[in-house]
Design an enzyme around this catalytic site. Structure first.
Site, PDB file in Angstrom:
ATOM      1  CB  THR A 157      -0.619  -0.102   0.716  1.00 19.96           C
ATOM      2  OG1 THR A 157      -1.566  -1.232   1.157  1.00 19.96           O
ATOM      3  CG2 THR A 157      -1.754   1.281   1.116  1.00 19.96           C
ATOM      4  CB  SER A 188      -1.236 -11.152   0.699  1.00 15.87           C
ATOM      5  OG  SER A 188      -1.475 -10.581   1.767  1.00 15.87           O
ATOM      6  CB  THR A 221       2.552 -19.829  23.478  1.00 14.14           C
ATOM      7  OG1 THR A 221       1.069 -19.819  24.325  1.00 14.14           O
ATOM      8  CG2 THR A 221       2.990 -17.791  23.454  1.00 14.14           C
TER       9      THR A 221
HETATM   10  N1  ASP Z   1      -2.501  -6.422   1.120  1.00 15.53           N
HETATM   11  C1  ASP Z   1      -1.224  -5.174   1.173  1.00 15.53           C
HETATM   12  C2  ASP Z   1       0.529  -5.776   1.699  1.00 15.53           C
HETATM   13  O1  ASP Z   1       0.761  -6.321   1.997  1.00 15.53           O
HETATM   14  C3  ASP Z   1      -1.252  -4.177   3.060  1.00 15.53           C
HETATM   15  C4  ASP Z   1      -0.351  -3.461   2.964  1.00 15.53           C
HETATM   16  O2  ASP Z   1      -0.078  -2.933   1.829  1.00 15.53           O
HETATM   17  O3  ASP Z   1      -0.055  -2.691   4.338  1.00 15.53           O
HETATM   18  O4  ASP Z   1       0.701  -5.284   0.731  1.00 15.53           O
END
Ligand code: ASP
Length: 343
Positions: free
Chosen positions: A15, A61, A279
């Site tokens: 982002t 991701s 944990t």
């Molecule tokens: N989905 C985005 C990513 O992790 C969210 C972010 O940039 O914070 O690349």
């Protein structure tokens, strides 16, 4: 006056590098060459900033060890002609990447500061500007001509943490990360306050950087839940080539005392799979043997994950197996803090 620090900013995606196209409302990748134009404040920092990026920036991701290898290769190439690095990364898997890099870069003597944002850099209310400006400032902070921070960190919403101690805790709040088992290394307020006592103790004689690029992906994570069946545990442990299972247990490292459960784990350990007790609580430590429900885990040689995060545990496992640590030594090495990731 000493030499002006030179900082390399590496964009991996996420982002922070997005701007909103106000015509269509969609988010699109930001042109980092034009960064100075959009954040003129960067011109006031007393450091030279260069930038580069992964060949194909990603939403985090999609992160995997192939991108980690590309990232450490960029750092290795530019290590000697830069004083510090800022890695712009999506927040979703930032704690995994910061943990991975902490293990992949041995004898690190310069700051690597991960940061990102919840809102795109082009958004009116963005948190990206503060995160980026302060991350750069921290990477450029020096005393007697040497960098103050010499470890892999994560900076987000006024706090600098040791990267391998962090975890993402919120999908909306600007305060998206926490370091439940280790205090912050610095805080940004009226002044930038560095907590020197919390920094990694550095060896007297600095050794040359060693870059480890092999991360073995034959690892798995299993979170216990009441009602988990034998078939599930058994099928995970039968995963072909599996080398390490991170077992997220209850509370201080407790698990069911059912015979089938303990027998299955014991057989897997005897067959050469390393099982690590971490944990599933957000904070606190595993204390093997504290309760009856963890005593037996200790007896069958489960590895004590102490207060490590799952993110650090899985990347440490990938690193140790990738580095060829022998089965006989694995438990001892895992239970030792290598980069300040556990107590
Ligand atoms: N989905 C985005 C990513 O992790 C969210 C972010 O940039 O914070 O690349």
């Amino acid at each position: 006056m000493g030499k002006i620090p030179s900082i390399l900013m590496i964009y991996t995606g996420g982002t922070i590098g997005m701007v909103k196209d106000y015509g269509t409302g969609a988010l699109k990748a930001f042109d980092f060459e034009g960064l100075l134009k959009h954040i003129p404040e960067l011109g006031q920092l007393t450091c030279n900033i260069k930038n580069t990026s992964l060949t194909d920036p990603i939403d985090s991701s999609n992160m995997n060890p192939v991108y980690w290898e590309e990232l450490v290769s960029i750092i290795e190439t530019h290590y000697h002609d830069h004083d510090g690095f800022v890695v712009l990364h999506g927040s979703d898997t930032m704690s995994y990447s910061a943990s991975a890099l902490s293990f992949m870069l041995e004898n690190l003597n310069k700051p690597i500061i991960f940061t990102g944002s919840q809102l795109p850099i082009g958004d009116l209310r963005t948190d990206a500007k503060e995160n980026l400006i302060t991350a750069l400032q921290i990477a450029a902070a020096q005393e007697h001509g040497n960098p103050i921070i010499r470890e892999v960190c994560l900076y987000f919403e006024y706090k600098l943490y040791r990267g391998n101690r962090t975890t993402k805790i919120n999908a909306e709040h600007f305060e998206a990360f926490n370091s439940p088992n280790y205090p912050s290394l610095a805080e940004s307020g009226f002044n930038l306050k560095i907590h020197h006592a919390n920094l990694l103790v550095r060896p007297k004689k600095s050794k040359a950087l060693v870059v480890h690029k092999k991360m073995d992906q034959n690892v798995a994570i299993l979170k216990l839940f009441p009602g988990m069946g034998a078939v599930l545990l058994d099928s995970i442990l039968r995963t072909p080539q599996l080398k390490v299972l991170i077992l997220e247990t209850y509370g201080a490292g407790n698990a069911p005392t059912d015979e089938w459960f303990l027998n299955t784990l014991e057989q897997a350990i005897k067959s050469g799979i390393h099982i690590i007790n971490v944990t599933q609580c957000a904070g606190g430590s595993v204390v093997m043997g504290h309760y009856e429900t963890s005593k037996q885990l200790s007896q069958i040689q489960l590895i004590d994950g102490k207060d490590i995060t799952t993110e650090a545990a899985v990347t440490k496992a990938m690193y140790l197996v990738g580095s060829g640590v022998s089965d006989a030594l694995f438990k001892t090495v895992f239970e030792t803090s290598l980069r300040g990731e556990m107590h």
